[in-house]
Design an enzyme around this catalytic site. Sequence first.
Site, PDB file in Angstrom:
ATOM      1  N   GLN A   1       7.580 -12.768  -0.461  1.00 29.34           N
ATOM      2  CA  GLN A   1       7.450 -11.332  -0.672  1.00 29.34           C
ATOM      3  C   GLN A   1       8.565 -10.551   0.002  1.00 29.34           C
ATOM      4  OE1 GLN A   1       5.016 -10.184  -2.975  1.00 29.34           O
ATOM      5  NE2 GLN A   1       5.321 -12.387  -3.133  1.00 29.34           N
TER       6      GLN A   1
ATOM      7  N   HIS B   1      11.684  -9.662  -2.036  1.00 28.91           N
ATOM      8  CA  HIS B   1      11.597  -8.681  -3.121  1.00 28.91           C
ATOM      9  C   HIS B   1      12.437  -7.446  -2.845  1.00 28.91           C
ATOM     10  CE1 HIS B   1       8.900  -9.780  -6.342  1.00 28.91           C
ATOM     11  NE2 HIS B   1       7.986 -10.212  -5.513  1.00 28.91           N
TER      12      HIS B   1
ATOM     13  N   GLU C   1      -1.938  -5.793  -0.892  1.00 25.29           N
ATOM     14  CA  GLU C   1      -1.742  -6.145  -2.303  1.00 25.29           C
ATOM     15  C   GLU C   1      -2.110  -7.610  -2.518  1.00 25.29           C
ATOM     16  OE1 GLU C   1       1.966  -6.092  -5.526  1.00 25.29           O
ATOM     17  OE2 GLU C   1       2.375  -6.183  -3.373  1.00 25.29           O
ATOM     18  N   HIS C   2      -1.525  -8.500  -1.742  1.00 23.86           N
ATOM     19  CA  HIS C   2      -1.814  -9.940  -1.824  1.00 23.86           C
ATOM     20  C   HIS C   2      -2.387 -10.400  -0.488  1.00 23.86           C
ATOM     21  CE1 HIS C   2       1.889  -9.284  -4.361  1.00 23.86           C
ATOM     22  NE2 HIS C   2       1.093  -9.849  -5.256  1.00 23.86           N
TER      23      HIS C   2
ATOM     24  N   ASP D   1       1.704 -14.671  -9.250  1.00 21.01           N
ATOM     25  CA  ASP D   1       2.793 -13.874  -9.819  1.00 21.01           C
ATOM     26  C   ASP D   1       3.127 -14.292 -11.244  1.00 21.01           C
ATOM     27  OD1 ASP D   1       3.314 -12.092  -7.829  1.00 21.01           O
ATOM     28  OD2 ASP D   1       5.031 -13.156  -6.991  1.00 21.01           O
TER      29      ASP D   1
ATOM     30  N   HIS E   1     -26.208  28.489 -22.622  1.00 25.09           N
ATOM     31  CA  HIS E   1     -26.647  27.093 -22.645  1.00 25.09           C
ATOM     32  C   HIS E   1     -28.153  27.020 -22.890  1.00 25.09           C
ATOM     33  CE1 HIS E   1     -22.736  26.197 -20.966  1.00 25.09           C
ATOM     34  NE2 HIS E   1     -23.012  24.899 -20.849  1.00 25.09           N
TER      35      HIS E   1
END
Length: 424
Positions: free
Chosen positions: A253, A256, A321-322, A355, A414
């Site tokens: 990661q 990235h 996230e992971h 992934d 109404h």
Amino acid sequence: MLMQWIENGDLSFLDNRGMNGFLEYEKAVREIIAKVRVNGDKALLSYTKQFDHVDLETLHADSEHIATAYRDLPGTFIEVIKEAAGNIRSFHEKQKPDSWDVTHADGSRLGQRVTPLDAVGVYVPGGTAAYPSSVLMGAIPALVAGVKRIVLVSPPQKNGEISDGVLAAANEIGIKEIYQVGGAQAIAALAYGTETIKPVDKIVGPGNIYVTAAKKEVFGTVAIDSLAGPSEIVILADDSANPDWLAADLLSQAEHDPLSMAILVTTSKSLGKAVESHIQKQVRSLPRAEIAKKSLDDFGKIILVEDYDDGIKTVNKLAPEHLEIVVTNPEQILPEVRHAGAIFIGAYSSEPVGDYFAGPNHIIPTNRTARYSSPLSVESFVKRSSIIQYSFEAMQNNGRKIAEFARYEGLEAHARAIEKRIQE
């Protein structure tokens, strides 16, 4: 030293992440969007020349290039794309929501109708890299949902064309409407349309901060999947874990983006030191070593916790996230994890499995938004309509109650609309 040690439970570093950095990009993004709305294709071509250094003659991806993409890619990789697409489709098929309705004894009918969106734009990052996996993850759940029009946009590479892998992946799953444009200008085109690109109803897919800021700007005109931040991984591990493997997963990661976050949460100081040592060795040989080093220097953490309970509390605060769980008995811990986008269980469930190949979506909530949101799914591409059909009997039984409710809220019209249907 690449990783910062935390032994006092201080997670204040999370305050520096999130959407605060958007402000400096928003003005530039608004200008890009405004020019695309006024100048259409001309603005898209101009920005592609300015930002991607490519002078395009057309926004359409070259259909002939798809054939050459197959020729230039290894046959084994084409087979991998096909198998991965099958896994992703199979997983998402199980997510399809159903329409339903119920008729009650008084004749009233209530239900839910599920319909797919009409048109969706899938953004696939490009330029300096190629991400065919983003094609599969963004488009397949839309296909399963029944979306009729799926538009793919991706910036051209230096040769003036979208990467072979992206085109091959799109072709494998039947995506035909493909435009070689990226950045904030592509988001503007998808939201508002140009002479060539008709607008869509929702935009999904990862991108850089300009893309994300543009999605934020057009939200409301169109739907978006999320405001995704840099990638994150948290590994909860004990002495049973292989430190060499954990180091590789953290680096997967960190490579990235310089803003990516890689965190080890562990009950074992010796494991933490071993992982740190392996990271130092492994990072040297990575092609993206400088990116990984910057990420780990700024956002790499080893958090030492007293026990599993403390580790789970830390994981839930991080809401990553992971999340990898690599402990002696992960099934005992799993029920206590409340906040994580994707959970990888056991030593062989390395994050890249998710992934690319396993099947679950890799477009996952970041920046602690896993506290309240979910990965991209088939449900991201459908909408629900409520079905209400009242019978004569149901109106006579419930009309006065409805009118009373309306009058309490001061909405006389109404109440009268209901009372006209009540038989005295």
